[in-house]
Design an enzyme around this catalytic site. Structure first.
Site, PDB file in Angstrom:
ATOM      1  CB  CYS A 243      -0.958  -0.058   1.187  1.00 49.89           C
ATOM      2  SG  CYS A 243      -2.268   1.196   1.182  1.00 49.89           S
ATOM      3  CB  ILE A 244       0.836   4.385   1.925  1.00 44.93           C
ATOM      4  CG1 ILE A 244       1.456   5.787   1.731  1.00 44.93           C
ATOM      5  CG2 ILE A 244       0.798   4.022   3.424  1.00 44.93           C
ATOM      6  CD1 ILE A 244       1.469   6.287   0.305  1.00 44.93           C
TER       7      ILE A 244
END
Length: 216
Positions: free
Chosen positions: A135-136
């Site tokens: 994800c991030i």
């Protein structure tokens, strides 16, 4: 049996680890027969978010204590993570990865990584042990691996531009895909940067875990 450190950042998408991503990572690792130890920094969260309203709550919580909810109590302070004890690591996403493990959420391309995490991941990188970022969490890759590191956060142009400003080589990637920097042995997948369902998030996470373990 592969030994894998899973680094958590709290409990909850807006201020800690994205719970689906964390659980899917733990499930994929367990199904593959890996021995897992969870870690989190023993420090206050940047802030606490009401996950119903999205508003900041006027209270303090500890990253390690909150992450222990996901790990069912089987978690240790990040300061105790010894690189020589592990063959690989996995970092689920959630805003906690960008608020508690680093400050990318606030400083973008000027961000820094938590000192304990920097030490641990830099040692894994030096030993050429694979690390999967979800994800991030790949926002930390250029700080750990330096300029030229290949990674993905999916297809978000603004976030990709911030990573490239730090020296990363961003690759657009579908939700079920994995970008592998074979030289540096860092891997990344978009998960909820793109996923519209838990099933879609699982496809990319399963693929990332399989590739991490294959390299370990």
């Amino acid at each position: 049996m592969k030994r894998v450190a899973v680094i958590l950042s709290g409990a909850g998408v807006y201020d800690g680890s994205e719970i689906h991503e964390a659980v899917l990572s733990l499930l994929a690792l367990d199904r593959a027969g890996a021995k897992v130890q969870c870690f989190a920094p023993d420090q206050p969260q940047h802030h606490v978010i009401n996950h119903l309203s999205g508003e900041v709550m006027h209270e303090t919580r500890n990253v390690l204590v909150e992450a222990a909810r996901i790990a069912r109590g089987a978690i240790k302070p990040l300061s105790q993570a010894r690189p020589e004890d592990f063959d690989a690591a996995v970092l689920p996403g959630g805003f906690g990865a960008a608020k508690n493990l680093c400050d990318f959420a606030f400083k973008g391309a000027e961000c820094t990584v938590n000192a304990e995490l920097q030490r641990f991941l830099a040692a894994l990188a030096e030993a050429r042990k694979p690390v999967g970022f979800i994800c991030i969490a790949p926002a930390m890759i250029p700080r750990i691996y330096g300029k030229g590191a290949e990674c993905t956060i999916g297809t978000d142009a603004q976030t990709a531009a911030a990573l490239e400003a730090m020296g990363a080589v961003h690759q657009a990637c579908p939700v079920n895909g994995v970008v592998v920097d074979a030289t540096r042995r860092c891997l990344s997948t978009p998960a909820y940067m793109l996923a519209g369902s838990i099933k879609e998030a699982a496809e990319g996470i399963d693929a990332l875990v399989a590739k991490v373990l294959a390299l370990a």
